[in-house]
Design an enzyme around this catalytic site. Structure first.
Site, PDB file in Angstrom:
ATOM      1  CG  ASP A 108      -7.219  -1.797  -7.669  1.00  0.00           C
ATOM      2  OD1 ASP A 108      -7.075  -2.904  -8.202  1.00  0.00           O
ATOM      3  OD2 ASP A 108      -7.762  -1.650  -6.559  1.00  0.00           O
ATOM      4  NE  ARG A 126       0.619  -6.959  -0.642  1.00  0.00           N
ATOM      5  CZ  ARG A 126      -0.459  -7.329   0.042  1.00  0.00           C
ATOM      6  NH1 ARG A 126      -0.761  -6.728   1.176  1.00  0.00           N
ATOM      7  NH2 ARG A 126      -1.243  -8.287  -0.400  1.00  0.00           N
ATOM      8  NE  ARG A 149      -9.921  -6.455  -0.048  1.00  0.00           N
ATOM      9  CZ  ARG A 149      -8.746  -6.471  -0.691  1.00  0.00           C
ATOM     10  NH1 ARG A 149      -7.687  -5.978  -0.127  1.00  0.00           N
ATOM     11  NH2 ARG A 149      -8.643  -7.043  -1.869  1.00  0.00           N
TER      12      ARG A 149
END
Ligand code: EPZ
Length: 420
Positions: free
Chosen positions: A304, A396, A121
């Site tokens: 996701d 999170r 990333r």
């Protein structure tokens, strides 16, 4: 350290309200750095990542008040624009303060985000775009050190679609001199939501949410009020959990128009999906057929959501293939699903899932946010008890997940490892 303890085999039934979107809230909260006015945000989800970002904004000198899902933020009197490694290393999205700090104050020091479980990333496209706008950027002792008397508008082609890269450069461009055009921009709904918030603050933006975004710089922005969009990934996660458990669930306060690819795949898996305004009802027509899928930038199937679908596919009829094209290491949930009895082989960026009759409960370990969601879904359908460890990953991105699932009839509870 906390765990979730799940007794599987209970179909989810009932209604649940979805929270505000993590991946819209994070850039939108950073937009408060662009003005000396006061920002009032609503529908901000109560998540670890949001808490981390608010701590970072406070460390920069912003005043932050929080009342449930309302956050009032003022960045009128900031201190040194420095985002420390200690805060940035816990959440990569902290990189989103770079564009706002640089364009408002002319300089910024932001720690390079480290790697993370799902991939390297890099942030090279964030840096390259700012340099194209005239920023002088050095990497010193793990920090991005950026200087620019005033950023200048530029035409920037982004050779990889990057969500936070697009968002960082949009925020940098709103106070730059002249016009910036971002080509091959990310089209995610969260990018559109950020654009709408910036326009509310007085920015001049067109094309946000498409692959060409045009921003005409203005001298300053004003404070504003803005409500964050609903979380489409939380919505998708609950839809998959309902389908996988053979339940009948209605989700409230959602945006069906942001989920076409996910709803299409659920229908293909033999679910009956009914969208009415800001509600989606899902139940299965019959056996779970499972679905093959390939992740790609919006509006294609979201990366996701691939881990969640893999859990559903694990007990589907037949063989399915899940192909991950965005991140290089986003199959960490596979070995954990195998512990529950799933039959999954990985070949490069493809996972081949051969449906089994049932999963058996076991202790499994969360490794990243969406992998954790996959393990919770697997626990809801496994026979016996499943314990999901290291659920700070889950916290999170999911607000009160065990309360929401319990309200839908799941047998799930949180406990500390000491209690265990
Ligand atoms: C955003 O991450 C989301 N996070 C991620 O959600 C999501 O998975 C991802 O977009 C893809 O949709 C937030 O919005 C806070 P990218 P981001 O930059 O922006 C490469 C979750 O679970 N790339 O769109 O960091 C990168 O390596 C999280 O909620 C470069 O090469 O992702 C990746 O392969 C996980 N250079 C691809 O682009 C760059 O400068 C897409 O990454 C930037 C990115």
């Amino acid at each position: 350290m906390e765990q979730l303890v799940i007794a599987g085999g209970y179909p989810l039934k009932g209604e649940v309200e979805v929270s505000g979107a993590k991946n819209a809230a994070l850039p939108i909260l950073c937009a408060s750095l662009l003005t000396s006015g006061t920002m009032v945000f609503d529908n901000v989800p109560g998540l670890r990542d949001v808490g981390t970002l608010l701590r970072l904004l406070r460390s920069l000198g912003a005043t932050v008040e929080r009342d449930a899902s309302r956050v009032t933020l003022s960045a009128s009197a900031l201190g040194e624009p420095v985002a420390s490694y200690e805060l940035v290393k816990t959440m990569r999205a902290s990189i989103l303060v770079l564009g706002p700090l640089l364009t408002r104050f002319g300089h910024a020091r932001v720690s390079l985000p480290g790697g993370c479980a799902i991939g390297e990333r890099p942030v090279d496209l964030h840096i390259k775009g700012l340099q194209a706008m005239g920023a002088h950027i050095e990497i010193e002792h793990g920090y991005i050190v950026a200087e620019a008397s005033r950023l200048k508008g530029a035409r920037i082609f982004m050779d990889t679609v990057t969500v936070t890269g697009t968002e960082n450069l949009m925020m940098a461009a709103v106070l730059a001199e002249g016009v910036t055009v971002l080509e091959n921009a990310a089209r995610e709904p969260e990018v559109f939501d950020l654009g709408e918030c910036l326009i509310r603050m007085g920015a001049r933006i067109k094309g946000h949410g498409t692959d060409v975004v045009t921003i005409e710089g203005v001298p300053s922005l004003r404070g504003a009020e803005y409500a964050v969009m609903p979380d489409r990934i939380e919505t998708g996660t609950f839809l998959v959990a309902a389908a996988a458990t053979g339940g009948d669930v209605r989700l409230l306060g959602v945006r069906p128009d942001t989920l076409d690819a996910v709803l299409d795949k659920l229908t293909e898996a033999n679910a009956l999906v009914a969208c009415t305004g800001d509600q989606i009802r899902i139940r299965m027509r019959g056996p779970n057929h499972g679905v093959s899928l390939r992740t790609a930038p919006y509006p294609a199937f979201p990366t996701d959501m691939q881990a969640q679908f893999m859990a559903m596919n694990a007990v589907a009829q037949g063989t399915t293939v899940v192909t991950e094209t965005i991140f290089e290491n986003r199959f960490m949930h596979v070995q954990e699903l195998r512990r529950l009895g799933a039959n999954i082989e990985v070949e490069g960026n493809a996972a081949i899932i051969r449906g089994v009759d049932k999963l058996e409960g076991a202790t499994v370990m969360a490794t990243d946010l969406r992998a954790s969601a996959s393990l919770v879904i697997a626990g809801l359908i496994a026979h016996g008890e499943t314990v999901v460890d290291r659920i700070y990953h889950l916290d999170r991105g999911y607000e009160k997940i065990e309360q929401k699932l319990s309200r839908l009839g799941a047998q799930i509870a949180r406990r500390s490892v000491e209690e265990a």
